[in-house]
Motif scaffolding. Sequence first.
Motif, PDB file in Angstrom:
ATOM      1  N   ARG A  29       0.831  -1.206   0.000  1.00  0.00           N
ATOM      2  CA  ARG A  29       0.000   0.000   0.000  1.00  0.00           C
ATOM      3  C   ARG A  29       0.865   1.257   0.000  1.00  0.00           C
ATOM      4  O   ARG A  29       0.609   2.199  -0.767  1.00  0.00           O
ATOM      5  N   LYS A  30       1.910   1.280   0.837  1.00  0.00           N
ATOM      6  CA  LYS A  30       2.790   2.443   0.889  1.00  0.00           C
ATOM      7  C   LYS A  30       3.594   2.585  -0.398  1.00  0.00           C
ATOM      8  O   LYS A  30       3.854   3.715  -0.850  1.00  0.00           O
ATOM      9  N   ALA A  31       3.982   1.472  -1.011  1.00  0.00           N
ATOM     10  CA  ALA A  31       4.748   1.534  -2.262  1.00  0.00           C
ATOM     11  C   ALA A  31       3.903   2.104  -3.392  1.00  0.00           C
ATOM     12  O   ALA A  31       4.392   2.915  -4.190  1.00  0.00           O
ATOM     13  N   ARG A  32       2.640   1.708  -3.483  1.00  0.00           N
ATOM     14  CA  ARG A  32       1.764   2.241  -4.537  1.00  0.00           C
ATOM     15  C   ARG A  32       1.520   3.732  -4.332  1.00  0.00           C
ATOM     16  O   ARG A  32       1.551   4.511  -5.300  1.00  0.00           O
ATOM     17  N   ARG A  33       1.280   4.131  -3.086  1.00  0.00           N
ATOM     18  CA  ARG A  33       1.038   5.546  -2.811  1.00  0.00           C
ATOM     19  C   ARG A  33       2.284   6.378  -3.102  1.00  0.00           C
ATOM     20  O   ARG A  33       2.203   7.470  -3.690  1.00  0.00           O
ATOM     21  N   ALA A  34       3.464   5.866  -2.698  1.00  0.00           N
ATOM     22  CA  ALA A  34       4.710   6.593  -2.936  1.00  0.00           C
ATOM     23  C   ALA A  34       5.009   6.717  -4.428  1.00  0.00           C
ATOM     24  O   ALA A  34       5.522   7.742  -4.886  1.00  0.00           O
ATOM     25  N   LEU A  35       4.665   5.674  -5.207  1.00  0.00           N
ATOM     26  CA  LEU A  35       4.887   5.723  -6.647  1.00  0.00           C
ATOM     27  C   LEU A  35       4.041   6.822  -7.280  1.00  0.00           C
ATOM     28  O   LEU A  35       4.540   7.600  -8.109  1.00  0.00           O
ATOM     29  N   ARG A  36       2.778   6.899  -6.903  1.00  0.00           N
ATOM     30  CA  ARG A  36       1.907   7.940  -7.460  1.00  0.00           C
ATOM     31  C   ARG A  36       2.415   9.327  -7.101  1.00  0.00           C
ATOM     32  O   ARG A  36       2.459  10.229  -7.961  1.00  0.00           O
ATOM     33  N   GLN A  37       2.814   9.513  -5.851  1.00  0.00           N
ATOM     34  CA  GLN A  37       3.274  10.823  -5.413  1.00  0.00           C
ATOM     35  C   GLN A  37       4.548  11.241  -6.144  1.00  0.00           C
ATOM     36  O   GLN A  37       4.672  12.389  -6.587  1.00  0.00           O
ATOM     37  N   PHE A  38       5.494  10.311  -6.298  1.00  0.00           N
ATOM     38  CA  PHE A  38       6.755  10.677  -6.939  1.00  0.00           C
ATOM     39  C   PHE A  38       6.549  10.939  -8.429  1.00  0.00           C
ATOM     40  O   PHE A  38       7.134  11.890  -8.977  1.00  0.00           O
ATOM     41  N   GLU A  39       5.735  10.125  -9.088  1.00  0.00           N
ATOM     42  CA  GLU A  39       5.513  10.346 -10.517  1.00  0.00           C
ATOM     43  C   GLU A  39       4.806  11.672 -10.764  1.00  0.00           C
ATOM     44  O   GLU A  39       5.108  12.369 -11.745  1.00  0.00           O
ATOM     45  N   ARG A  86      17.807  17.029  -5.134  1.00  0.00           N
ATOM     46  CA  ARG A  86      18.112  17.587  -3.805  1.00  0.00           C
ATOM     47  C   ARG A  86      16.959  17.321  -2.834  1.00  0.00           C
ATOM     48  O   ARG A  86      17.180  17.022  -1.655  1.00  0.00           O
ATOM     49  N   GLU A  87      15.729  17.422  -3.330  1.00  0.00           N
ATOM     50  CA  GLU A  87      14.565  17.176  -2.473  1.00  0.00           C
ATOM     51  C   GLU A  87      14.547  15.737  -1.949  1.00  0.00           C
ATOM     52  O   GLU A  87      14.341  15.499  -0.755  1.00  0.00           O
ATOM     53  N   VAL A  88      14.745  14.777  -2.840  1.00  0.00           N
ATOM     54  CA  VAL A  88      14.662  13.381  -2.422  1.00  0.00           C
ATOM     55  C   VAL A  88      15.849  12.987  -1.561  1.00  0.00           C
ATOM     56  O   VAL A  88      15.768  12.037  -0.777  1.00  0.00           O
ATOM     57  N   ASN A  89      16.967  13.691  -1.686  1.00  0.00           N
ATOM     58  CA  ASN A  89      18.094  13.414  -0.808  1.00  0.00           C
ATOM     59  C   ASN A  89      17.871  13.979   0.590  1.00  0.00           C
ATOM     60  O   ASN A  89      18.303  13.390   1.581  1.00  0.00           O
ATOM     61  N   GLN A  90      17.223  15.132   0.640  1.00  0.00           N
ATOM     62  CA  GLN A  90      16.957  15.751   1.937  1.00  0.00           C
ATOM     63  C   GLN A  90      15.849  15.037   2.690  1.00  0.00           C
ATOM     64  O   GLN A  90      15.919  14.882   3.912  1.00  0.00           O
ATOM     65  N   MET A  91      14.813  14.607   1.986  1.00  0.00           N
ATOM     66  CA  MET A  91      13.685  13.905   2.615  1.00  0.00           C
ATOM     67  C   MET A  91      13.398  12.615   1.857  1.00  0.00           C
ATOM     68  O   MET A  91      12.413  12.515   1.115  1.00  0.00           O
ATOM     69  N   PRO A  92      14.262  11.615   1.995  1.00  0.00           N
ATOM     70  CA  PRO A  92      14.050  10.365   1.247  1.00  0.00           C
ATOM     71  C   PRO A  92      12.842   9.593   1.758  1.00  0.00           C
ATOM     72  O   PRO A  92      12.557   9.566   2.953  1.00  0.00           O
ATOM     73  N   ASN A  93      12.140   8.975   0.817  1.00  0.00           N
ATOM     74  CA  ASN A  93      11.001   8.114   1.143  1.00  0.00           C
ATOM     75  C   ASN A  93      11.425   6.679   0.871  1.00  0.00           C
ATOM     76  O   ASN A  93      11.557   6.263  -0.277  1.00  0.00           O
ATOM     77  N   THR A  94      11.649   5.909   1.932  1.00  0.00           N
ATOM     78  CA  THR A  94      12.164   4.549   1.775  1.00  0.00           C
ATOM     79  C   THR A  94      11.168   3.622   1.089  1.00  0.00           C
ATOM     80  O   THR A  94      11.544   2.554   0.617  1.00  0.00           O
ATOM     81  N   HIS A  95       9.900   4.026   1.041  1.00  0.00           N
ATOM     82  CA  HIS A  95       8.878   3.196   0.405  1.00  0.00           C
ATOM     83  C   HIS A  95       8.738   3.479  -1.083  1.00  0.00           C
ATOM     84  O   HIS A  95       8.002   2.770  -1.766  1.00  0.00           O
ATOM     85  N   SER A  96       9.436   4.494  -1.589  1.00  0.00           N
ATOM     86  CA  SER A  96       9.276   4.887  -2.986  1.00  0.00           C
ATOM     87  C   SER A  96      10.348   4.219  -3.838  1.00  0.00           C
ATOM     88  O   SER A  96      11.509   4.625  -3.831  1.00  0.00           O
TER      89      SER A  96
END
Length: 226
Positions: free
Chosen positions: A44-54, A68-78
């Motif tokens: 569930r978290k992987a699907r949500r993270a995929l939608r948000q990142f895309e 820079r954004e993803v390095n500062q606040m990485p989402n381990t589920h994405s």
Amino acid sequence: MEDKLSIWSLVMNASLVVQLVMLLLLLASFLSWVMIFQRNQVMRKARRALRQFEDRFWSGVDLGELFREVNQMPNTHSGAENIFRAGLQEYTRLTQKTGSDPEMVMNGVQRAMRVAIAREEERLERHLPFLATVGSTSPYVGLFGTVWGIMNAFRGLANVHQATLASVAPGISEALVATAIGLFAAIPAVIAFNRFSAQSEGLLNAYDTFADEFSSILYRRVHRAG
């Protein structure tokens, strides 16, 4: 007679081997449910993270700023974020070298993203082999307990002068409980395995598609720079 045939009485009066089989199956069922709930959260978290990142990736944001954004606040589920980070890191490292060949750069980028996808595949499919094992073997383990219990029930007939249904019913009933518990452990595990395998395959296909699209963007960029 009814008290003797209650589920609790059948379990408590079963032979030691049948009780061990029941305990093993109940333990397998408990672990399966733990993994089912855990895998459900991961998917569930992987699907949500995929939608948000895309959504963020295709919003037109500068790739350097997004990096820079993803390095500062990485989402381990994405998974897509991890693939993006691995690809852009390798692209930046290779293009900083003087005289970098564009094809060599793209080969390195694609290799880095394939490694990231493989890690995501390992993460998504974790514990699925256990569910498959429980689903495929639990009925047979329960059947072993049933066969053992029925064998003991018929052996007990040698000690009675007149064989009646009442004399063998408790032994056969307790043996059949083992099969019931085996099915109780197997059915949810099989359903969960099929469901999570399909979800994992869908996510991995989405990651492959994203990696191809990101490769195309970097391909145009590196050849334009060259």
